[in-house]
Design a protein around this motif. Sequence first.
Motif, PDB file in Angstrom:
ATOM      1  N   PHE A  34       0.883   0.698 -14.633  1.00  0.00           N
ATOM      2  CA  PHE A  34       0.172   1.014 -16.031  1.00  0.00           C
ATOM      3  C   PHE A  34       0.049  -0.344 -16.351  1.00  0.00           C
ATOM      4  N   GLY A  35       0.131  -1.543 -15.779  1.00  0.00           N
ATOM      5  CA  GLY A  35       0.156  -2.787 -16.443  1.00  0.00           C
ATOM      6  C   GLY A  35      -1.269  -3.381 -15.227  1.00  0.00           C
ATOM      7  N   ASN A  36      -1.921  -2.523 -14.536  1.00  0.00           N
ATOM      8  CA  ASN A  36      -3.058  -2.652 -13.637  1.00  0.00           C
ATOM      9  C   ASN A  36      -2.600  -3.386 -12.348  1.00  0.00           C
ATOM     10  N   GLU A  37      -1.120  -3.608 -12.289  1.00  0.00           N
ATOM     11  CA  GLU A  37      -0.884  -4.098 -10.911  1.00  0.00           C
ATOM     12  C   GLU A  37      -1.190  -3.051  -9.718  1.00  0.00           C
ATOM     13  N   GLN A  38      -1.514  -3.779  -8.571  1.00  0.00           N
ATOM     14  CA  GLN A  38      -1.680  -2.827  -7.316  1.00  0.00           C
ATOM     15  C   GLN A  38      -0.471  -2.902  -6.693  1.00  0.00           C
ATOM     16  N   VAL A  39       0.100  -1.712  -6.059  1.00  0.00           N
ATOM     17  CA  VAL A  39       1.190  -1.785  -5.147  1.00  0.00           C
ATOM     18  C   VAL A  39       0.899  -0.863  -4.190  1.00  0.00           C
ATOM     19  N   MET A  40       1.218  -1.575  -2.693  1.00  0.00           N
ATOM     20  CA  MET A  40       0.746  -0.799  -1.462  1.00  0.00           C
ATOM     21  C   MET A  40       2.275  -0.390  -0.866  1.00  0.00           C
ATOM     22  N   ILE A  41       2.530   0.861  -0.672  1.00  0.00           N
ATOM     23  CA  ILE A  41       3.740   1.307  -0.295  1.00  0.00           C
ATOM     24  C   ILE A  41       3.615   1.886   1.112  1.00  0.00           C
ATOM     25  N   PRO A  42       4.360   1.505   2.199  1.00  0.00           N
ATOM     26  CA  PRO A  42       4.372   2.049   3.411  1.00  0.00           C
ATOM     27  C   PRO A  42       4.280   3.553   3.156  1.00  0.00           C
ATOM     28  N   ASN A  43       3.615   4.644   4.094  1.00  0.00           N
ATOM     29  CA  ASN A  43       3.770   5.811   4.098  1.00  0.00           C
ATOM     30  C   ASN A  43       5.060   6.282   4.620  1.00  0.00           C
ATOM     31  N   GLY A  44       5.713   5.645   5.597  1.00  0.00           N
ATOM     32  CA  GLY A  44       6.800   6.309   6.278  1.00  0.00           C
ATOM     33  C   GLY A  44       8.077   6.160   5.247  1.00  0.00           C
ATOM     34  N   PRO A  45       8.577   5.146   4.621  1.00  0.00           N
ATOM     35  CA  PRO A  45       9.573   5.129   3.589  1.00  0.00           C
ATOM     36  C   PRO A  45       9.133   5.846   2.283  1.00  0.00           C
ATOM     37  N   LEU A  46       7.748   6.072   1.841  1.00  0.00           N
ATOM     38  CA  LEU A  46       7.318   6.715   0.841  1.00  0.00           C
ATOM     39  C   LEU A  46       7.401   8.307   1.153  1.00  0.00           C
TER      40      LEU A  46
ATOM     41  N   SER B 171       9.853   9.528   2.787  1.00  0.00           N
ATOM     42  CA  SER B 171      11.205   9.892   2.839  1.00  0.00           C
ATOM     43  C   SER B 171      12.175   9.465   1.743  1.00  0.00           C
ATOM     44  N   ASP B 172      11.252   9.231   0.708  1.00  0.00           N
ATOM     45  CA  ASP B 172      11.760   8.891  -0.428  1.00  0.00           C
ATOM     46  C   ASP B 172      11.657   9.916  -1.667  1.00  0.00           C
ATOM     47  N   ASN B 173      12.436  10.007  -2.623  1.00  0.00           N
ATOM     48  CA  ASN B 173      12.137  10.816  -3.534  1.00  0.00           C
ATOM     49  C   ASN B 173      10.802  10.508  -4.455  1.00  0.00           C
TER      50      ASN B 173
END
Length: 278
Positions: A156-168, A170-172
Amino acid sequence: MKQSPASFNDFEAFLNKFIDKTISFLPNLIGAIILFVVGIWVCRIIRKFVKRIMISRSVDTTIQNFVNELLRWILYIILFLTVIQKIGVPVSSFLGALAAAGVAVGLALQGSLSNFAGGIMLLILKPFRIGDSIETKGHIGNVERIGMFYTTIIKFGNEQVMIPNGPLFSDNIVNYSRTKKRRDKIIVGIGYGSDLKKAKEILYTLAKECPTALQDPIPIVYVEELADSSVNLSLRVWSNTENYWDTHFYLVEQMKLSFDKENIEIPFPQTDVHIIPN
């Protein structure tokens, strides 16, 4: 030292052989370059054609991006194998060497393979789509892109976050956009000496007059807790998902203004110091 005629003849023979090989190889090299340039153009045409078909059939944007990226890799690999075959490199030998190296590469890229598998599962199960507001791995934001290996979220602060699909995968994952309506829970404390019934009436009135709050289901006010220094009231109010934060901020501000106007105390932490004379 004077060069012997035999050495000069050997060099001349090598040079002539090199020139002959270069001349004979040149058509293949030129053909490979032309094939590469035309192949890149053909790959782009195929990808655009496939994308138009998916758009015409209203395929989900997430699937469109994933298929487009996967198709790009497949087409470029086919083009690469075709070009090296045109140059004269035996494809079967190359594939054999590639397969032998694939085991070592696979072990070294276990994380990437896990991310690729996670991307496939996200594509199949669809816990979220592009544009959804989600919370995962300690981040809250809107999904901008679901790639083969990474999912991109814009906070929401316009920061870009790239999250690996594997951990994503398997996470909530909390998807705030999946349902059309959301219920907010706003806690506000009033002093023990304040008029409880009047405070509840104010909250009901605010929820009723809020332009983005829904009246079905009806807003509800509870006494949440008898805390150490305050009576905590809980306002439960529904709104459309796209209006959730507008409703929340409007009600919080109006609570403060209305309580001040009606002289209802909102307690705040304070410390009383008693000095005992000697």
